[in-house]
Design a protein around this motif. Sequence first.
Motif, PDB file in Angstrom:
ATOM      1  N   TYR A  61       0.868  -1.181   0.000  1.00 37.17           N
ATOM      2  CA  TYR A  61       0.000   0.000   0.000  1.00 37.17           C
ATOM      3  C   TYR A  61       0.903   1.228   0.000  1.00 37.17           C
ATOM      4  O   TYR A  61       1.619   1.480   0.968  1.00 37.17           O
ATOM      5  CB  TYR A  61      -0.913  -0.001   1.224  1.00 37.17           C
ATOM      6  CG  TYR A  61      -1.810  -1.208   1.293  1.00 37.17           C
ATOM      7  CD1 TYR A  61      -3.051  -1.205   0.663  1.00 37.17           C
ATOM      8  CD2 TYR A  61      -1.418  -2.362   1.983  1.00 37.17           C
ATOM      9  CE1 TYR A  61      -3.887  -2.313   0.725  1.00 37.17           C
ATOM     10  CE2 TYR A  61      -2.239  -3.473   2.040  1.00 37.17           C
ATOM     11  CZ  TYR A  61      -3.464  -3.444   1.416  1.00 37.17           C
ATOM     12  OH  TYR A  61      -4.280  -4.547   1.473  1.00 37.17           O
ATOM     13  N   TRP A  67      -9.734   0.451   1.139  1.00 34.58           N
ATOM     14  CA  TRP A  67      -8.347   0.349   0.731  1.00 34.58           C
ATOM     15  C   TRP A  67      -8.248   0.059  -0.755  1.00 34.58           C
ATOM     16  O   TRP A  67      -8.899  -0.821  -1.278  1.00 34.58           O
ATOM     17  CB  TRP A  67      -7.650  -0.767   1.509  1.00 34.58           C
ATOM     18  CG  TRP A  67      -7.323  -0.340   2.886  1.00 34.58           C
ATOM     19  CD1 TRP A  67      -7.994  -0.669   4.023  1.00 34.58           C
ATOM     20  CD2 TRP A  67      -6.283   0.536   3.297  1.00 34.58           C
ATOM     21  NE1 TRP A  67      -7.430  -0.053   5.101  1.00 34.58           N
ATOM     22  CE2 TRP A  67      -6.381   0.690   4.678  1.00 34.58           C
ATOM     23  CE3 TRP A  67      -5.280   1.217   2.598  1.00 34.58           C
ATOM     24  CZ2 TRP A  67      -5.501   1.479   5.397  1.00 34.58           C
ATOM     25  CZ3 TRP A  67      -4.404   2.006   3.329  1.00 34.58           C
ATOM     26  CH2 TRP A  67      -4.530   2.132   4.710  1.00 34.58           C
ATOM     27  N   GLY A 114      -5.036  -0.277  -2.146  1.00 37.86           N
ATOM     28  CA  GLY A 114      -3.615  -0.552  -2.313  1.00 37.86           C
ATOM     29  C   GLY A 114      -3.349  -1.490  -3.472  1.00 37.86           C
ATOM     30  O   GLY A 114      -4.084  -2.433  -3.705  1.00 37.86           O
TER      31      GLY A 114
END
Length: 275
Positions: free
Chosen positions: A240, A269, A271
């Motif tokens: 990430y 997220w 990432g």
Amino acid sequence: MFSANLENFPWLVYIGQIVDILLVTYVVYKLIMIIRGTRAVQLVKGIVAIFIVWFISNFLGLSTLEFITRQTATFGLLAIIIIFQPELRRGLEQLGRSRLFNSRSAQKDDALKPTIEALVKATVYMGKRRIGALISIERETGLNDYAETGIPLNAHVSSELLINLFIPNTPLHDGAIVLKNDKILAAGCYLPLSEDSSISKELGTRHRAALGVSEVTDALTIIVSEETGAISISKRGTLYRDLTKEQLQDLLEQNLLKPSTATDNRWQWGGKKDG
């Protein structure tokens, strides 16, 4: 006697067969999830190709080819254990990290909260000043093997100590710090480099080491780029990148604290895996 009693209840036999199929399906699914995105996928394709050739050669009566493929399959189990050693280790570690063996307590979470604050403060400070850093945080999988490669400290985590350890031209700045709970186990440690050839060429040794240790353990590893000051975290083979202070704190809390003590997830997220 038990089997004879089951014959009097045929519905129990059907239920047992359904449970058997479901368990096998679950095991196969977990195996696929473990090897997904790793070099093991190509090896599995090769094994499947060998069995297809074995079947075709046996069906067409190609004795020599059938003998070769049969011998390959016979001794293939040992080869699989050797070739898939990293994946097998990862699978066993995931089994050991299941909720059945997880005994995280609220007291442990309370002790980790100041540690997370110190990590965030030190990381942001080093990122603004482009001080390279590599901090690996132990979770369920022990990191003692890597801690033993460095200088033992067994010191309480503080932002000031973390910053001082990574100041350039100091004895311990060129290596990783290994953390366990609220203690710094060691500094100047060596982490295994990822062998994934698809990792972006713009990433240096710190990022490769962070990805490498995340591929064989469940550790979280914080990276501060010495060139750009960008903050990244590796987790289970995923990197990430370019995290803000808030994103860094959220990710640490979500993975180190129990759900009831972590802050709400304010964003999803996104990432990307560089490798």
